[in-house]
Scaffold this motif. Sequence first.
Motif, PDB file in Angstrom:
ATOM      1  N   LEU A 147       1.373  -6.819 -11.001  1.00 49.31           N
ATOM      2  CA  LEU A 147       1.125  -7.329 -12.391  1.00 49.31           C
ATOM      3  C   LEU A 147       0.816  -8.654 -12.293  1.00 49.31           C
ATOM      4  O   LEU A 147       1.406  -9.645 -11.839  1.00 49.31           O
ATOM      5  N   VAL A 148      -0.611  -8.921 -12.735  1.00 46.31           N
ATOM      6  CA  VAL A 148      -1.279 -10.152 -12.926  1.00 46.31           C
ATOM      7  C   VAL A 148      -1.315 -10.318 -14.309  1.00 46.31           C
ATOM      8  O   VAL A 148      -2.502 -10.058 -15.107  1.00 46.31           O
ATOM      9  N   GLY A 149      -0.654 -11.396 -15.041  1.00 48.05           N
ATOM     10  CA  GLY A 149      -0.911 -11.354 -16.656  1.00 48.05           C
ATOM     11  C   GLY A 149      -0.510 -10.189 -17.046  1.00 48.05           C
ATOM     12  O   GLY A 149       0.474  -9.425 -16.838  1.00 48.05           O
ATOM     13  N   LYS A 150      -1.392  -9.423 -17.843  1.00 46.52           N
ATOM     14  CA  LYS A 150      -1.503  -8.075 -18.497  1.00 46.52           C
ATOM     15  C   LYS A 150      -2.394  -7.078 -17.543  1.00 46.52           C
ATOM     16  O   LYS A 150      -2.437  -5.964 -17.935  1.00 46.52           O
ATOM     17  N   LEU A 151      -3.008  -7.464 -16.451  1.00 43.49           N
ATOM     18  CA  LEU A 151      -3.535  -6.588 -15.440  1.00 43.49           C
ATOM     19  C   LEU A 151      -2.476  -5.850 -14.541  1.00 43.49           C
ATOM     20  O   LEU A 151      -2.029  -6.668 -13.748  1.00 43.49           O
ATOM     21  N   PHE A 152      -2.627  -4.771 -14.331  1.00 46.28           N
ATOM     22  CA  PHE A 152      -1.700  -3.893 -13.510  1.00 46.28           C
ATOM     23  C   PHE A 152      -2.451  -2.772 -12.636  1.00 46.28           C
ATOM     24  O   PHE A 152      -3.369  -2.514 -13.090  1.00 46.28           O
ATOM     25  N   GLY A 153      -2.138  -2.857 -11.402  1.00 43.62           N
ATOM     26  CA  GLY A 153      -2.762  -1.905 -10.480  1.00 43.62           C
ATOM     27  C   GLY A 153      -1.884  -1.620  -9.405  1.00 43.62           C
ATOM     28  O   GLY A 153      -0.736  -2.351  -9.160  1.00 43.62           O
ATOM     29  N   ILE A 154      -2.324  -0.645  -8.407  1.00 43.17           N
ATOM     30  CA  ILE A 154      -1.601  -0.454  -7.122  1.00 43.17           C
ATOM     31  C   ILE A 154      -2.285  -1.145  -6.061  1.00 43.17           C
ATOM     32  O   ILE A 154      -3.430  -0.882  -5.818  1.00 43.17           O
ATOM     33  N   ALA A 155      -1.690  -2.087  -5.219  1.00 48.37           N
ATOM     34  CA  ALA A 155      -2.158  -2.717  -4.173  1.00 48.37           C
ATOM     35  C   ALA A 155      -2.768  -1.568  -3.001  1.00 48.37           C
ATOM     36  O   ALA A 155      -2.065  -0.454  -2.699  1.00 48.37           O
ATOM     37  N   GLN A 156      -3.818  -1.813  -2.719  1.00 52.94           N
ATOM     38  CA  GLN A 156      -4.718  -1.215  -1.770  1.00 52.94           C
ATOM     39  C   GLN A 156      -4.473  -1.730  -0.286  1.00 52.94           C
ATOM     40  O   GLN A 156      -4.384  -0.933   0.694  1.00 52.94           O
ATOM     41  N   ILE A 157      -3.936  -2.997  -0.167  1.00 54.43           N
ATOM     42  CA  ILE A 157      -3.436  -3.539   1.112  1.00 54.43           C
ATOM     43  C   ILE A 157      -2.258  -4.360   1.104  1.00 54.43           C
ATOM     44  O   ILE A 157      -2.053  -4.682  -0.144  1.00 54.43           O
ATOM     45  N   ASP A 158      -1.882  -4.741   2.108  1.00 55.43           N
ATOM     46  CA  ASP A 158      -0.738  -5.847   2.096  1.00 55.43           C
ATOM     47  C   ASP A 158      -1.187  -7.333   1.992  1.00 55.43           C
ATOM     48  O   ASP A 158      -2.532  -7.262   2.278  1.00 55.43           O
ATOM     49  N   ALA A 159      -0.772  -7.801   1.192  1.00 56.52           N
ATOM     50  CA  ALA A 159      -1.022  -9.276   0.848  1.00 56.52           C
ATOM     51  C   ALA A 159       0.137 -10.089   0.714  1.00 56.52           C
ATOM     52  O   ALA A 159       1.084  -9.859   0.067  1.00 56.52           O
ATOM     53  N   LYS A 160      -0.167 -11.417   1.025  1.00 57.80           N
ATOM     54  CA  LYS A 160       1.071 -12.428   0.876  1.00 57.80           C
ATOM     55  C   LYS A 160       0.922 -13.081  -0.536  1.00 57.80           C
ATOM     56  O   LYS A 160      -0.290 -12.972  -1.148  1.00 57.80           O
ATOM     57  N   SER A 161       1.858 -13.697  -1.182  1.00 60.44           N
ATOM     58  CA  SER A 161       1.552 -14.399  -2.573  1.00 60.44           C
ATOM     59  C   SER A 161       0.445 -15.388  -2.443  1.00 60.44           C
ATOM     60  O   SER A 161       0.435 -16.121  -1.426  1.00 60.44           O
ATOM     61  N   GLY A 162      -0.488 -15.284  -3.170  1.00 60.42           N
ATOM     62  CA  GLY A 162      -1.725 -16.169  -3.076  1.00 60.42           C
ATOM     63  C   GLY A 162      -2.891 -15.992  -2.567  1.00 60.42           C
ATOM     64  O   GLY A 162      -3.914 -16.561  -2.872  1.00 60.42           O
TER      65      GLY A 162
END
Length: 108
Positions: free
Chosen positions: A27-42
């Motif tokens: 969740l980024v603001g009001k944008l929501f989705g399912i992550a396609q890859i691993d990612a670190k914060s930022g």
Amino acid sequence: MAKNFIQTGETLTVIAPYDVLSGAGVLVGKLFGIAQIDAKSGEEVEITRRGVFEHAKTSGQAWTQGADIYWDDAGKVFTTASSSNTLVAKAALAAANPSAIGRVVLNG
């Protein structure tokens, strides 16, 4: 296609607001989705904003097919509880109480 068209928006690159694993909700603001890859914060991460997914849910809830489903960003689970959560999906299938997994169709 309109000359100002950029993309369909079903997959979108966002900045991960926290560490995420592939298949996790983001969740980024009001944008929501399912992550396609691993990612670190930022870091940049591609999220899918439409489609049907199985994901962790609040275990102590029964879902009816078509019910409004919210994202609990603190617990990183889907829920039917609207308070302090973001509406992101509909229940694709009924889910029992208790059950740890639910199937949702994202509102995208």
